[in-house]
Scaffold this motif. Structure first.
Motif, short mmCIF file in Angstrom:
data_model
loop_
_atom_site.label_atom_id
_atom_site.label_comp_id
_atom_site.label_asym_id
_atom_site.label_seq_id
_atom_site.Cartn_x
_atom_site.Cartn_y
_atom_site.Cartn_z
N GLU A 7 35.72 39.80 40.86
CA GLU A 7 35.03 38.86 39.97
C GLU A 7 33.57 39.25 39.93
OE1 GLU A 7 35.66 35.75 38.07
OE2 GLU A 7 33.62 36.47 37.67
N ASP A 8 33.03 39.43 38.71
CA ASP A 8 31.66 39.93 38.61
C ASP A 8 30.59 38.85 38.60
OD1 ASP A 8 32.87 39.38 36.04
OD2 ASP A 8 31.00 40.09 35.16
N LYS A 101 40.90 30.63 32.73
CA LYS A 101 39.67 30.06 33.29
C LYS A 101 39.24 28.88 32.44
CE LYS A 101 37.30 33.86 35.60
NZ LYS A 101 36.18 34.81 35.53
CA CA Z 1 33.94 38.38 34.28
#
Ligand code: CA
Length: 225
Positions: A7-8, A101
């Motif tokens: 996850e960035d 999400k």
């Molecule tokens: Ca992302």
């Protein structure tokens, strides 16, 4: 249970990591496809949680590559790209499950547990040896159906041993299974965990014993009757 979270967005990654750790996972975080591959070169997570919008590469490309390389680790995709066609594409490329999400960390954890319970999955729900039983989802240890007060780290150690019961498990293998990449265990941390476990097991009339093989590692085995 070791989990690699790819996850960035670092704020989201820390939040999710914390929540997953509270659910008993040991979590490593990678902020890009490159970091994920570096982590996978040295770590063997039991499950991978993959965001698709990564800064250096599309998560789906990473997913396809991991599968082509023969990696069978269960992968849960968690992404804002959760339209029907995108979900189908993700599953076809080798994702084991797909979640839109924003996703509640509790649901991410539950889906990971479900993946790990699948037939052939690395984690069975329960590991047992003689009268000792470890619940891999609930992170509890019972002897003859009575729960023992086992600290989380010691549950991890016992799990690593029970998965290989009857064989000597080198200490490096146990450490790789229980510590994340940014944890540096003290030189005697594992010995301390093992000695607490041995004491607890002995006090609770467990019919198993942890053998110490000096200079090599540890082995859990049923006590001879
Ligand atoms: Ca992302």
């Amino acid at each position: 249970m070791k989990l690699l979270l790819i996850e960035d967005v670092s704020a989201l990654a820390s939040l999710t990591r914390k929540a997953l750790e509270d659910e008993g996972f040991r979590v490593d975080v990678a902020g890009s496809a490159r970091e994920a591959e570096d982590a996978l070169a040295v770590e063997q997570p039991d499950v991978i949680v993959l965001d698709l919008g990564l800064p250096d590469e599309d998560g789906l490309v990473l997913l396809s590559r991991l599968r082509k390389l023969g990696r069978t680790t269960p992968i849960l995709v968690v992404t804002a790209r959760a339209g029907l066609n995108q979900r189908i594409d993700g599953l076809d490329r080798g994702a084991d499950d797909y979640l839109g999400k924003p996703a509640a960390p509790a649901e991410i954890a539950a889906r990971c547990r479900a993946l790990l319970r699948r037939p052939g999955g690395l984690l069975g729900g329960r590991l047992s040896l003689a009268n000792v039983e470890l619940d891999t989802a609930g992170r509890t240890v019972a002897v003859a159906d009575r729960y023992l007060p086992v600290a989380r780290r010691e549950v991890d150690v016992l799990e690593a041993l029970l998965r290989r019961a009857g064989t000597v498990v080198p200490r490096q293998v146990i450490e790789a299974a229980i510590y994340t990449m940014d944890e540096t265990p003290g030189p005697n941390a594992l010995e301390a965990s093992i000695s607490r476990l041995r004491k607890l097991l002995a006090e609770s009339d467990a019919a198993v014993v942890i053998h110490v093989v000096r200079g090599v590692g540890y082995m859990v085995a049923a006590k001879p009757r």
